[in-house]
Design an enzyme around this catalytic site. Structure first.
Site, PDB file in Angstrom:
ATOM      1  N   GLU A  39      51.963 -32.146  44.948  1.00 46.85           N
ATOM      2  CA  GLU A  39      51.354 -33.390  44.476  1.00 46.85           C
ATOM      3  C   GLU A  39      50.092 -33.785  45.243  1.00 46.85           C
ATOM      4  O   GLU A  39      50.077 -34.835  45.902  1.00 46.85           O
ATOM      5  CB  GLU A  39      52.367 -34.539  44.537  1.00 46.85           C
ATOM      6  N   GLU A  41      60.281 -31.002  40.347  1.00 45.61           N
ATOM      7  CA  GLU A  41      61.001 -32.208  40.773  1.00 45.61           C
ATOM      8  C   GLU A  41      61.254 -33.058  39.554  1.00 45.61           C
ATOM      9  O   GLU A  41      60.386 -33.196  38.695  1.00 45.61           O
ATOM     10  CB  GLU A  41      60.179 -33.070  41.755  1.00 45.61           C
TER      11      GLU A  41
HETATM   12  C1  GCO Z   1      56.865 -37.186  45.337  1.00 41.53           C
HETATM   13  C2  GCO Z   1      57.397 -36.242  46.313  1.00 41.53           C
HETATM   14  C3  GCO Z   1      58.794 -36.538  46.720  1.00 41.53           C
HETATM   15  C4  GCO Z   1      59.303 -37.929  46.424  1.00 41.53           C
HETATM   16  C5  GCO Z   1      59.836 -38.037  45.024  1.00 41.53           C
HETATM   17  C6  GCO Z   1      60.334 -39.405  44.647  1.00 41.53           C
HETATM   18  O1  GCO Z   1      56.831 -36.859  44.185  1.00 41.53           O
HETATM   19  O2  GCO Z   1      56.498 -38.292  45.681  1.00 41.53           O
HETATM   20  O3  GCO Z   1      57.249 -34.919  45.978  1.00 41.53           O
HETATM   21  O4  GCO Z   1      58.689 -36.300  48.083  1.00 41.53           O
HETATM   22  O5  GCO Z   1      60.277 -38.291  47.298  1.00 41.53           O
HETATM   23  O6  GCO Z   1      58.823 -37.734  44.129  1.00 41.53           O
HETATM   24  O7  GCO Z   1      59.296 -40.340  44.696  1.00 41.53           O
END
Ligand code: GCO
Length: 462
Positions: free
Chosen positions: A172, A369
Site C-alpha cells: 500500500e 488483504e
Molecule cells: C493497511 C495495512 C494493514 C492494516 C489493514 C487494516 O491496509 O492499512 O496493510 O496493515 O492493518 O489494512 O486497516
C-alpha cells in the site's frame, strides 16, 4: 448451520491450486523493539495523541517470542500461504550499512518452519516501518531513498530468494505517500500535499529498482501490493472529484507500473502546488519493469457526495489531506459499516478486481488483504464474531465471482491472523481471526478462524 453451510459453499468453489492465505505485518505484531533499530512508526507512536490509545511497538503480539505458536495456528488453519513483512530496522538497524545477524536469523527460522509445515512464505519487503535514520534524511522524499531501498533488497534477496514463494516490494504505497506525507495520520505525518506526490513517485521508483535486484538474484514471483478500490460518486456534479480520487488511489499506481506514465489529469489538477520536475522518463522505464503478480488490498469502496452544507463530515481538498487537489466533497459511506466506519460492499471488491484486470491485463491478481474490525462481543467465553464471518463469506464469494467472470485471480489472503496494532487506531480496532489478550498474550481462535479452517479443510482435493 449458517457457518458450516457458508464454509462448505466456498470450499466447493475453490480450485485446487487457488492460494488461500492469511496476512500480518512486522510492526503490527512483532514487539520486542529493543532488539532492532527504531522506525518512523516508533517515533510517531511516541508523539502524544498520534495513536488513539497510546499503543507503542511493545508488546504488540510478542510475535518475536511467540512465532512458533503463531506458525502452529497457521498450520491448524490449513492455509496454503502466510503473508508477512520483513522489518527493515530489524534486518538493518539504521537502514544502511551493517546488517543484524540476529534479525536475519529470526526470519530464517520463521521461513524454514513455514516450509517445513508446507506453508508458502509470501514476503513483503516494506510494510511502513522505515528506519528512523532514513526518515531523518527525508524518508520517501529523500532523493537517495530508491537506491538505498535497492541495497536493502539486496540483503533480503541474497539471504532468502531460494525460499520465498512470492515477493511484494511494497504494501500500500498510497498509504505511505498520502496518509504519511500529504496528510498527518500516518508516520511521519508530514502534512505536505506536494510531498505526497513526490513520495508516491519515489516509492514507485524504489519498487522498480527492487524488482531488478530481486530478479538478478533469481527470486521468483515478484509483485507489489496496492490498495485499490472503486470510487463511487453519488452525484453527477462531482464527476471531477471522482476522477481525481480515482487518479490518486488507483491510476497513479497502475498507470506507471504498466508503462502508461503518470496520469496527465492528475498532473494537470495538481501542477499549481506540485513541481513535477522529479519525474524522469528513464526512471519511468524502471518503474514499469514487468512484474509477475499484483496484490490488491480491499476493504471498502470510496463513496463520495457533494460538500456537506453543514460543514460536517470529512471534507477534502484543503492542504492537509489524503487526496490533495480534489474539489470539495464529503465522504458518504453507507450502512452497513465495520467498526472503522468503512462501508461493507462486496460488490465493490468484484468491481475493483474486474477493473484492475482490464487496466493490468494478463498479470495474475491476488487479494492480499481483506477483512473487518468488529466489536467482538464475548459470548459464552467464545468470540462468536458472526459479523466477521459474514464479511469474509460475502467478500470471498465476490472475489470468486470476479474470477468466474474472467479476472485472473489466483489467491486470497484474509487480514489478519492476530488482533494487532491497527496503526493510528492502536488496539481500539481488532481485525484478527485470533483474539490476542494484551496482558497475557494468550491467543484464542475466534469463530471466524474456525470458519476459515472449515473452508480449507473441506476444499476440493482435485
Ligand atoms: C493497511 C495495512 C494493514 C492494516 C489493514 C487494516 O491496509 O492499512 O496493510 O496493515 O492493518 O489494512 O486497516
Amino acid at each position: 448451520m449458517f457457518m458450516e453451510g457458508a464454509a462448505a459453499d466456498i470450499a466447493r468453489r475453490l480450485e485446487k491450486d487457488f492460494i488461500f492465505g492469511i496476512a500480518t505485518s512486522s510492526w503490527q505484531i512483532e514487539g520486542n523493539s529493543q532488539s532492532r533499530g527504531a522506525s518512523i512508526w516508533d517515533d510517531f507512536a511516541g508523539l502524544p495523541g498520534k495513536i488513539k490509545d497510546g499503543a507503542t511497538a511493545d508488546p504488540a503480539c510478542d510475535h518475536i517470542n511467540k512465532w512458533r505458536e503463531d506458525v502452529d495456528l497457521l498450520s491448524w488453519l490449513s492455509v496454503d500461504s502466510y503473508r508477512f513483512s520483513f522489518s527493515w530496522p530489524r534486518i538493518q538497524p539504521g537502514g544502511q550499512g551493517e546488517v543484524s545477524k540476529q534479525g536475519l536469523a529470526f526470519y530464517d527460522q520463521l521461513i524454514d518452519e513455514l516450509l517445513e509445515r508446507n506453508i508458502q512464505p509470501n514476503a513483503t519487503i516494506y510494510h511502513w516501518d522505515l528506519p528512523s535514520e532514513l526518515g531523518a534524511k527525508g524518508g520517501w522524499v529523500w532523493d537517495g531513498i530508491a537506491d538505498t531501498f535497492a541495497q536493502y533488497t539486496q540483503i533480503l534477496a541474497s539471504n532468502f530468494s531460494d525460499r520465498i514463494s512470492r515477493w511484494a516490494t511494497f504494501n500500500e504505497p498510497w498509504c505511505s505517500a498520502f496518509l504519511g506525507y500529504a496528510d498527518t495520520v500516518h508516520a511521519p505525518g508530514a502534512g505536505n500535499p506536494a510531498q505526497g506526490f513526490e513520495a508516491a513517485y519515489r516509492l514507485l521508483l524504489a519498487h522498480g529498482r527492487s524488482i531488478e535486484v530481486l530478479r538478478s538474484h533469481g527470486a521468483k514471483e515478484l509483485g507489489i501490493v496496492l490498495n485499490l478500490t472503486e470510487v463511487i460518486g453519488e452525484d453527477p456534479e462531482i464527476a471531477d472529484a471522482v476522477r481525481h480520487i480515482d487518479g490518486i488511489q488507483n491510476r497513479l499506481w497502475l498507470d506507471p507500473l504498466s508503462g502508461r506514465g503518470i496520469p496527465q489529469d492528475v498532473i494537470d489538477r495538481t501542477s499549481n502546488f506540485v513541481d513535477w520536475s522529479f519525474v524522469k522518463p528513464t526512471e519511468l522505464n524502471e518503474i514499469s519493469t514487468p512484474i509477475d503478480w499484483l496484490g490488491i488490498n480491499y476493504y471498502t469502496p470510496q463513496r463520495i457526495g457533494k460538500p456537506a452544507i453543514t460543514g460536517e463530515g470529512e471534507v477534502i481538498g484543503d492542504s492537509n489531506n489524503a487526496y490533495p487537489g480534489t474539489p470539495p466533497i464529503t465522504f458518504v459511506p453507507r450502512m452497513p459499516q465495520t467498526e472503522m466506519g468503512w462501508e461493507i460492499a462486496a460488490s465493490s471488491l468484484k468491481a475493483t478486481l474486474k477493473a484492475t484486470a482490464k487496466s493490468f491485463p494478463i498479470t495474475p491478481l491476488f487479494i492480499t488483504e481483506n477483512g473487518g474490525a468488529f466489536p467482538d462481543a464475548n459470548v459464552d467465553e467464545k468470540i462468536n464474531d458472526l459479523d466477521r464471518i459474514d464479511y469474509f463469506s460475502q467478500h470471498i464469494n465476490a472475489a470468486l465471482d470476479a474470477k468466474d467472470e474472467g479476472a485472473n485471480l489466483q489467491g486470497y489472503f484474509a487480514w489478519s491472523l492476530l488482533d494487532n496494532i491497527e496503526w493510528a487506531e492502536g488496539w481500539t480496532k481488532r481485525f484478527g481471526i485470533v483474539h490476542v489478550d494484551l496482558e497475557t498474550q494468550f491467543r484464542t481462535p475466534k469463530a471466524s478462524a474456525e470458519f476459515i479452517r472449515a473452508i480449507l479443510q473441506n476444499r476440493r482435493k482435485s
